[in-house]
Structures are given as structure tokens and as C-alpha cells.
Design a protein around this motif. Structure first.
Motif, PDB file in Angstrom:
ATOM      1  N   ILE A  17       0.841  -1.197   0.000  1.00 11.08           N
ATOM      2  CA  ILE A  17       0.000   0.000   0.000  1.00 11.08           C
ATOM      3  C   ILE A  17       0.877   1.249   0.000  1.00 11.08           C
ATOM      4  N   ARG A  18       1.888   1.267   0.838  1.00  8.74           N
ATOM      5  CA  ARG A  18       2.806   2.417   0.882  1.00  8.74           C
ATOM      6  C   ARG A  18       3.540   2.579  -0.443  1.00  8.74           C
ATOM      7  N   TYR A  19       3.930   1.470  -1.058  1.00 12.01           N
ATOM      8  CA  TYR A  19       4.595   1.520  -2.360  1.00 12.01           C
ATOM      9  C   TYR A  19       3.670   2.126  -3.418  1.00 12.01           C
ATOM     10  N   TYR A  20       2.424   1.687  -3.438  1.00 16.45           N
ATOM     11  CA  TYR A  20       1.465   2.221  -4.396  1.00 16.45           C
ATOM     12  C   TYR A  20       1.277   3.728  -4.204  1.00 16.45           C
ATOM     13  N   GLU A  21       1.342   4.187  -2.965  1.00 12.30           N
ATOM     14  CA  GLU A  21       1.282   5.623  -2.712  1.00 12.30           C
ATOM     15  C   GLU A  21       2.510   6.323  -3.307  1.00 12.30           C
ATOM     16  N   ILE A  23       4.437   5.496  -5.786  1.00 11.25           N
ATOM     17  CA  ILE A  23       4.488   5.535  -7.251  1.00 11.25           C
ATOM     18  C   ILE A  23       3.266   6.216  -7.862  1.00 11.25           C
ATOM     19  N   GLY A  24       2.318   6.639  -7.032  1.00 12.29           N
ATOM     20  CA  GLY A  24       1.165   7.378  -7.523  1.00 12.29           C
ATOM     21  C   GLY A  24      -0.014   6.529  -7.959  1.00 12.29           C
ATOM     22  N   LEU A  25       0.040   5.237  -7.708  1.00 12.30           N
ATOM     23  CA  LEU A  25      -1.079   4.366  -8.066  1.00 12.30           C
ATOM     24  C   LEU A  25      -2.257   4.582  -7.114  1.00 12.30           C
ATOM     25  N   LEU A  26      -1.943   4.977  -5.910  1.00  3.23           N
ATOM     26  CA  LEU A  26      -2.943   5.287  -4.893  1.00  3.23           C
ATOM     27  C   LEU A  26      -2.602   6.673  -4.361  1.00  3.23           C
ATOM     28  N   LYS A  27      -3.574   7.560  -4.343  1.00  6.31           N
ATOM     29  CA  LYS A  27      -3.282   8.917  -3.871  1.00  6.31           C
ATOM     30  C   LYS A  27      -2.955   8.881  -2.378  1.00  6.31           C
ATOM     31  N   ALA A  28      -2.106   9.817  -1.970  1.00 10.10           N
ATOM     32  CA  ALA A  28      -1.739   9.904  -0.556  1.00 10.10           C
ATOM     33  C   ALA A  28      -2.991  10.225   0.259  1.00 10.10           C
ATOM     34  N   PRO A  29      -3.255   9.460   1.284  1.00 10.28           N
ATOM     35  CA  PRO A  29      -4.470   9.680   2.071  1.00 10.28           C
ATOM     36  C   PRO A  29      -4.317  10.866   3.018  1.00 10.28           C
ATOM     37  N   ALA A  34      -2.613  12.840  14.697  1.00  9.01           N
ATOM     38  CA  ALA A  34      -1.518  12.021  15.213  1.00  9.01           C
ATOM     39  C   ALA A  34      -0.597  11.521  14.100  1.00  9.01           C
ATOM     40  N   GLY A  35      -0.939  11.817  12.842  1.00 13.09           N
ATOM     41  CA  GLY A  35      -0.093  11.437  11.722  1.00 13.09           C
ATOM     42  C   GLY A  35      -0.436  10.105  11.072  1.00 13.09           C
ATOM     43  N   TYR A  36      -1.493   9.448  11.555  1.00 12.40           N
ATOM     44  CA  TYR A  36      -1.901   8.189  10.946  1.00 12.40           C
ATOM     45  C   TYR A  36      -2.557   8.445   9.600  1.00 12.40           C
ATOM     46  N   ARG A  37      -2.296   7.555   8.653  1.00 12.17           N
ATOM     47  CA  ARG A  37      -2.991   7.639   7.367  1.00 12.17           C
ATOM     48  C   ARG A  37      -4.458   7.284   7.585  1.00 12.17           C
ATOM     49  N   HIS A  38      -5.334   8.011   6.904  1.00 10.86           N
ATOM     50  CA  HIS A  38      -6.770   7.732   7.008  1.00 10.86           C
ATOM     51  C   HIS A  38      -7.302   7.452   5.605  1.00 10.86           C
ATOM     52  N   TYR A  39      -7.690   6.203   5.369  1.00 12.93           N
ATOM     53  CA  TYR A  39      -8.150   5.761   4.057  1.00 12.93           C
ATOM     54  C   TYR A  39      -9.667   5.711   3.997  1.00 12.93           C
ATOM     55  N   THR A  40     -10.180   5.715   2.770  1.00 15.05           N
ATOM     56  CA  THR A  40     -11.621   5.640   2.542  1.00 15.05           C
ATOM     57  C   THR A  40     -11.985   4.285   1.931  1.00 15.05           C
ATOM     58  N   ALA A  42     -13.281   3.982  -0.891  1.00 17.08           N
ATOM     59  CA  ALA A  42     -12.850   4.073  -2.294  1.00 17.08           C
ATOM     60  C   ALA A  42     -11.395   3.620  -2.447  1.00 17.08           C
ATOM     61  N   ASP A  43     -10.558   3.908  -1.469  1.00 18.70           N
ATOM     62  CA  ASP A  43      -9.167   3.452  -1.506  1.00 18.70           C
ATOM     63  C   ASP A  43      -9.096   1.927  -1.448  1.00 18.70           C
ATOM     64  N   VAL A  44      -9.916   1.337  -0.608  1.00 23.98           N
ATOM     65  CA  VAL A  44      -9.958  -0.126  -0.509  1.00 23.98           C
ATOM     66  C   VAL A  44     -10.423  -0.724  -1.838  1.00 23.98           C
ATOM     67  N   ASP A  45     -11.441  -0.132  -2.435  1.00 27.90           N
ATOM     68  CA  ASP A  45     -11.939  -0.611  -3.727  1.00 27.90           C
ATOM     69  C   ASP A  45     -10.848  -0.532  -4.791  1.00 27.90           C
ATOM     70  N   ARG A  46     -10.101   0.573  -4.807  1.00 27.26           N
ATOM     71  CA  ARG A  46      -9.025   0.733  -5.792  1.00 27.26           C
ATOM     72  C   ARG A  46      -7.939  -0.320  -5.575  1.00 27.26           C
ATOM     73  N   LEU A  47      -7.576  -0.578  -4.332  1.00 31.29           N
ATOM     74  CA  LEU A  47      -6.559  -1.599  -4.043  1.00 31.29           C
ATOM     75  C   LEU A  47      -7.028  -2.982  -4.474  1.00 31.29           C
ATOM     76  N   ARG A  48      -8.289  -3.281  -4.238  1.00 30.89           N
ATOM     77  CA  ARG A  48      -8.835  -4.571  -4.689  1.00 30.89           C
ATOM     78  C   ARG A  48      -8.793  -4.679  -6.211  1.00 30.89           C
ATOM     79  N   PHE A  49      -9.124  -3.585  -6.886  1.00 27.98           N
ATOM     80  CA  PHE A  49      -9.094  -3.553  -8.345  1.00 27.98           C
ATOM     81  C   PHE A  49      -7.672  -3.808  -8.856  1.00 27.98           C
TER      82      PHE A  49
END
Length: 71
Positions: A17-21, A23-29, A34-40, A42-49
Motif C-alpha cells: 500500500i505504501r509503495y502504491y502511494e 508511485i502514484g497508483l494510490l493517492k496519498a491519504p 496524530a499522523g496516521y494515514r486515514h483511508y476511505t 474508495a481506496d480499498v476498492d481501488r486496491l482490490r481492483f
């Protein structure tokens, strides 16, 4: 959702997931205060795709180009 939850829901490893961020395959969340990434969802759907696409490539299945899919 935090990255661990997204990993479990999508079947992608956290480092993937971090790698995809990177390289731009997944937009930075968005990040929490506290600095934690917060995904939606839609992000999960894109990763599954992406994971399904990688599986098809691994099996050498030819798919036609999908207009409008490029990021």
C-alpha cells in the motif's frame, strides 16, 4: 480506516500500500492529527481492483484497454 484495516480489507500488504502511494497508483491519504494515514472505502476498492489486475497479468489474461481508467 487505518492502514492495517485497509490491508486486511483489501488483501494487500501494508508495504505494498505504501509503495502504491509512492508511485502514484494510490493517492496519498489524509492524515489524522496524530499522523496516521486515514483511508476511505474508495481506496480499498481501488486496491482490490489493482490486486485483481495483477492476478490477471500473472495469469497472462489479455484485457482490452479501458477508456478513462488512467490516473
Amino acid at each position: 480506516m487505518k492502514i492495517g484495516q485497509v490491508s486486511a480489507a483489501s488483501g494487500c500488504q501494508i508495504e505494498t500500500i505504501r509503495y502504491y502511494e509512492r508511485i502514484g497508483l494510490l493517492k496519498a491519504p489524509a492524515r489524522t492529527e496524530a499522523g496516521y494515514r486515514h483511508y476511505t472505502d474508495a481506496d480499498v476498492d481501488r486496491l482490490r481492483f489493482v490486486a485483481r489486475g495483477r492476478a490477471l497479468v500473472a495469469r497472462r489474461v489479455h484485457l482490452p484497454a479501458v477508456p478513462g481508467l488512467q490516473r
